[in-house]
Design an enzyme around this catalytic site. Structure first.
Site, PDB file in Angstrom:
ATOM      1  N   TYR A   1      -9.547  -6.912   6.293  1.00 42.50           N
ATOM      2  CA  TYR A   1     -10.413  -6.166   5.388  1.00 42.50           C
ATOM      3  C   TYR A   1     -11.700  -6.961   5.147  1.00 42.50           C
ATOM      4  CZ  TYR A   1      -6.303  -3.271   5.125  1.00 42.50           C
ATOM      5  OH  TYR A   1      -5.252  -2.461   5.479  1.00 42.50           O
TER       6      TYR A   1
ATOM      7  N   LEU B   1       8.965 -11.076   6.493  1.00 42.63           N
ATOM      8  CA  LEU B   1      10.350 -11.052   6.959  1.00 42.63           C
ATOM      9  C   LEU B   1      11.217 -12.084   6.251  1.00 42.63           C
ATOM     10  CD1 LEU B   1       9.991 -10.306  10.782  1.00 42.63           C
ATOM     11  CD2 LEU B   1      10.634  -8.762   8.937  1.00 42.63           C
TER      12      LEU B   1
ATOM     13  N   ALA C   1      -3.269  -2.888  -2.604  1.00 42.76           N
ATOM     14  CA  ALA C   1      -4.692  -3.186  -2.480  1.00 42.76           C
ATOM     15  C   ALA C   1      -5.478  -2.133  -3.254  1.00 42.76           C
ATOM     16  CB  ALA C   1      -5.104  -3.182  -1.013  1.00 42.76           C
TER      17      ALA C   1
ATOM     18  N   ARG D   1      -5.511 -13.992  -1.289  1.00 41.75           N
ATOM     19  CA  ARG D   1      -4.636 -13.771  -0.129  1.00 41.75           C
ATOM     20  C   ARG D   1      -5.458 -13.964   1.136  1.00 41.75           C
ATOM     21  NH1 ARG D   1      -0.159  -9.422   1.988  1.00 41.75           N
ATOM     22  NH2 ARG D   1       1.158 -10.839   0.807  1.00 41.75           N
TER      23      ARG D   1
ATOM     24  N   GLY E   1       8.319  -7.964   0.606  1.00 46.31           N
ATOM     25  CA  GLY E   1       7.757  -6.622   0.589  1.00 46.31           C
ATOM     26  C   GLY E   1       8.769  -5.560   0.945  1.00 46.31           C
ATOM     27  N   ARG E   2       9.067  -5.433   2.220  1.00 52.06           N
ATOM     28  CA  ARG E   2       9.957  -4.357   2.666  1.00 52.06           C
ATOM     29  C   ARG E   2      11.367  -4.514   2.108  1.00 52.06           C
ATOM     30  NH1 ARG E   2       7.822  -3.455   8.957  1.00 52.06           N
ATOM     31  NH2 ARG E   2       5.609  -3.373   8.354  1.00 52.06           N
TER      32      ARG E   2
ATOM     33  N   CYS F   1       0.831  -1.204   0.000  1.00 49.92           N
ATOM     34  CA  CYS F   1       0.000   0.000   0.000  1.00 49.92           C
ATOM     35  C   CYS F   1       0.866   1.255   0.000  1.00 49.92           C
ATOM     36  CB  CYS F   1      -0.935  -0.008   1.201  1.00 49.92           C
ATOM     37  SG  CYS F   1      -2.250  -1.231   1.066  1.00 49.92           S
TER      38      CYS F   1
ATOM     39  N   GLN G   1      -4.194  -6.674  -6.961  1.00 47.73           N
ATOM     40  CA  GLN G   1      -4.932  -7.143  -5.799  1.00 47.73           C
ATOM     41  C   GLN G   1      -6.236  -6.351  -5.693  1.00 47.73           C
ATOM     42  OE1 GLN G   1      -3.985  -6.280  -1.477  1.00 47.73           O
ATOM     43  NE2 GLN G   1      -3.279  -8.408  -1.590  1.00 47.73           N
TER      44      GLN G   1
END
Length: 358
Positions: free
Chosen positions: A183, A302, A59, A231, A324-325, A25, A101
């Site tokens: 969500y 992670l 998203a 997901r 992701g990160r 996001c 997504q």
């Protein structure tokens, strides 16, 4: 050959490797019209240039009221389709699969961004809107949603199907149904947020009805060639909540209904829970769902090192991994991982070949 860099084919789509970018996001549509911008082109395009096999959008709301924040992207109109088409063309030009997504935030919609001065729900005076959910139960710190009627539930299913049709028109190779992170779809699945007494509440079969209707509608909308992902959050980390056994059961049902692949995350539906963070902390959930339901899965959470990612795929814990990160820190992670694993790739961007590790 590295397991991580072995191609994978789902229906008519082939992924050049198993290193994928999840939905990240951005909350960066400053015009608040849901139309992706140059920020999204560069953000997503960098991952494709960096060798990722799949690049997933953030998203992306199926309706204005489905946005997490007023600054979210959407795919409910033609202007958004045109803007996304520019982005998917670039991703394809770099050899990546383009995924979107599809999401509805439900009771967690109309919220402030993490870096805003204010927190919680956005007021109507500041461009917010009333939220909806399976039941009139608020997420901690947010406004109480209005319970959806059965007719409105059918309307949301239709919005997912229409969004999927627009996604294909925009050039996306696959669509993912967001049923995680607290969500709307996850809210229906969890008995902690779904207190309904009609056909959409109570038993697991009833609580899963909404996601299965969406899967069937999306499959009908995109046809037989387009992969459909789901997901899931595999646990609420809360007593009496949604858990990994429920996830595996519903994943098997969703697979029968037309879903191909399952992206396994955790949490997000209940505030104040303890999440045991650590390297690859969600991988065991993906492994459990994959083995129990007999479905292909990817793992996320992670995963930060090439050897770690390789081990997850090579040992069969997951069929692919999402970073992701780490990808945000290093959009060229896939190219670097190939070097570290001794894999020679033929999809380095030509303009970047002088930077190849020797």
């Amino acid at each position: 050959m590295s397991a991580l860099f072995e191609p994978l084919t789902i229906r008519s789509t082939t992924f050049r490797n198993r290193l994928w970018v999840p939905a990240l996001c951005q909350y960066s549509v400053e015009k608040r019209d849901g139309v992706p911008t140059d920020w999204h082109l560069v953000h997503l395009g960098a991952f494709a240039m960096g060798g990722a096999g799949l690049v997933m959008t953030e998203a992306t709301a199926v309706s204005p009221v489905g946005r997490i924040s007023p600054q979210d992207t959407g795919i409910w109109n033609a202007e958004q389709v045109a803007a996304w088409s520019r982005i998917t063309a670039f991703l394809h030009g770099q050899g990546a699969v383009a995924g979107i997504q599809l999401a509805h935030a439900g009771r967690k919609a109309s919220t402030h961004r993490g870096w805003d001065a204010e927190t919680g729900s956005v007021s109507a005076a500041n461009g917010g809107w009333p939220t909806v959910g399976p039941s009139a139960v608020a997420f901690d710190g947010y406004a109480t949603p209005r319970e959806l009627t059965a007719d409105e539930i059918a309307d949301v299913v239709g919005e997912f199907a229409e969004a999927a049709t627009r996604a294909v028109e925009a050039g996306f190779d696959l669509v993912e149904i967001h049923a995680a992170h607290g969500y709307l779809v996850h809210q229906f699945l969890s008995p902690l947020s779904n207190l309904r007494t009609d056909g959409y509440g109570g038993s697991l079969e009833n609580r899963a009805r909404f996601v299965l209707e969406i899967v069937r509608a999306v499959r009908a909308a995109v046809g037989e060639e387009v992969p459909v992902f789901v997901r899931f959050s595999a646990t609420d980390y809360a007593e009496g909540g949604w858990n990994r056994e429920d996830t595996a059961t519903v994943a098997a049902w969703a697979h029968e209904a037309g879903a191909d692949f399952f992206d396994i995350s955790t949490g997000g539906n209940i505030a104040g829970v303890t999440i045991p963070l650590g390297p690859g902390y969600q991988v065991p959930f993906a492994e459990f769902v994959g083995e129990t339901a007999g479905v292909p899965v990817n793992a996320v959470g992670l995963i930060t090192e090439a050897a770690q990612a390789e081990r997850i795929v090579a040992t069969g814990q997951a069929d692919a991994v999402m970073l992701g990160r780490e990808m945000m820190r290093d959009p060229h992670f896939a190219l670097r991982a190939a070097h570290e694993l001794g894999v020679e790739l033929d999809y380095w961007p030509e303009a970047y070949t002088r930077a190849k590790w020797r």
